[in-house]
Design a protein around this motif. Structure first.
Motif, short mmCIF file in Angstrom:
data_model
loop_
_atom_site.label_atom_id
_atom_site.label_comp_id
_atom_site.label_asym_id
_atom_site.label_seq_id
_atom_site.Cartn_x
_atom_site.Cartn_y
_atom_site.Cartn_z
N ASP A 94 0.49 -1.38 -0.19
CA ASP A 94 -0.23 -0.18 0.02
C ASP A 94 0.70 1.30 0.00
N ILE A 95 1.79 1.60 0.67
CA ILE A 95 2.75 2.08 0.91
C ILE A 95 3.99 1.93 -0.05
N ALA A 96 4.46 3.06 -1.14
CA ALA A 96 5.66 3.04 -1.77
C ALA A 96 6.93 3.03 -1.43
N HIS A 97 7.88 2.66 -1.07
CA HIS A 97 9.09 2.39 -0.76
C HIS A 97 9.54 2.01 -1.75
N PHE A 103 6.21 -2.56 -5.10
CA PHE A 103 4.89 -2.05 -4.25
C PHE A 103 3.87 -3.38 -4.69
N MET A 104 3.61 -3.36 -4.02
CA MET A 104 1.60 -4.35 -3.99
C MET A 104 0.95 -3.26 -3.17
N GLY A 105 0.10 -3.20 -4.27
CA GLY A 105 -1.24 -2.43 -3.74
C GLY A 105 -2.26 -2.06 -4.81
N ALA A 106 -3.48 -1.72 -4.65
CA ALA A 106 -4.12 -1.06 -5.51
C ALA A 106 -3.88 0.30 -6.31
N ASP A 107 -4.54 0.08 -7.63
CA ASP A 107 -4.18 1.42 -8.51
C ASP A 107 -5.13 1.77 -7.59
N ASN A 108 -4.74 3.16 -7.08
CA ASN A 108 -5.38 3.79 -6.47
C ASN A 108 -5.84 5.50 -7.20
N PHE A 109 -5.63 6.10 -8.08
CA PHE A 109 -5.93 6.51 -8.96
C PHE A 109 -7.35 6.06 -9.83
#
Length: 169
Positions: A94-97, A103-109
């Motif tokens: 969820d929070i990029a590093h 990164f593993m997370g949602a397509d937030n846009f």
């Protein structure tokens, strides 16, 4: 596991917070997968705290884990976390590093677009898209996640109610 055996390997999982039901589900799923792949998991609870996340990362290094799955809330500590984790492979949830992690997370846009178009449909039905203001509740501490989600929300709202000025981040 794709035919791979994780025997002898240990991963550290730093969970967002064990008081967060979604995070508990993530941990349970990771533990199930690790068991199937013959991996040992060392769990840590970041307790929604950047300071605790840093301590957990140091603890993982002391324990000599082979990889880390990091789920923490503060984008501004990603560089410091990466420094502590060194060359250890990292997956960030969820929070990029960007300094060290995949990164593993949602397509937030896109998630924001879905939200914004739904709000737009209500605004269209209730007020014919004649809006005085848009209130946005945000968490700036999560960094780019917030920006992407909010910009997506604006884009989704504009797709339904295009004759308003909503601004941008």
């Amino acid at each position: 596991c794709r035919g791979q055996d994780g025997e002898g390997r240990t991963i550290g999982f730093a969970n967002l917070g064990e008081d967060v039901p979604f995070a508990v589900t993530i941990r349970e799923n990771l533990e199930d997968l690790a068991e199937r792949c013959n991996l040992k998991v060392v769990n840590a609870d970041n307790q929604l705290s950047p300071e605790v996340a840093m301590d957990n990362a140091r603890n993982f290094m002391t324990q000599g884990v082979d990889g880390v799955v990091e789920f923490q809330i503060a984008a501004d500590i990603s560089g410091a976390l990466c420094e502590v984790l060194g060359d250890t492979p990292v997956i960030a949830i969820d929070i990029a590093h960007p300094e060290c992690a995949v990164f593993m997370g949602a397509d937030n846009f896109h998630a924001g677009e879905i939200n914004g178009s739904g709000v737009g449909e209500v605004a269209k039905d209730q007020w014919s898209c004649d809006l005085d203001a848009v209130l946005s509740l945000e968490n700036f501490g999560v960094g780019q996640v917030n920006i992407d989600r909010q910009n997506g929300s604006i884009a989704g709202l504009e797709s339904v109610c295009p004759d308003n000025e909503f601004g941008d981040y």
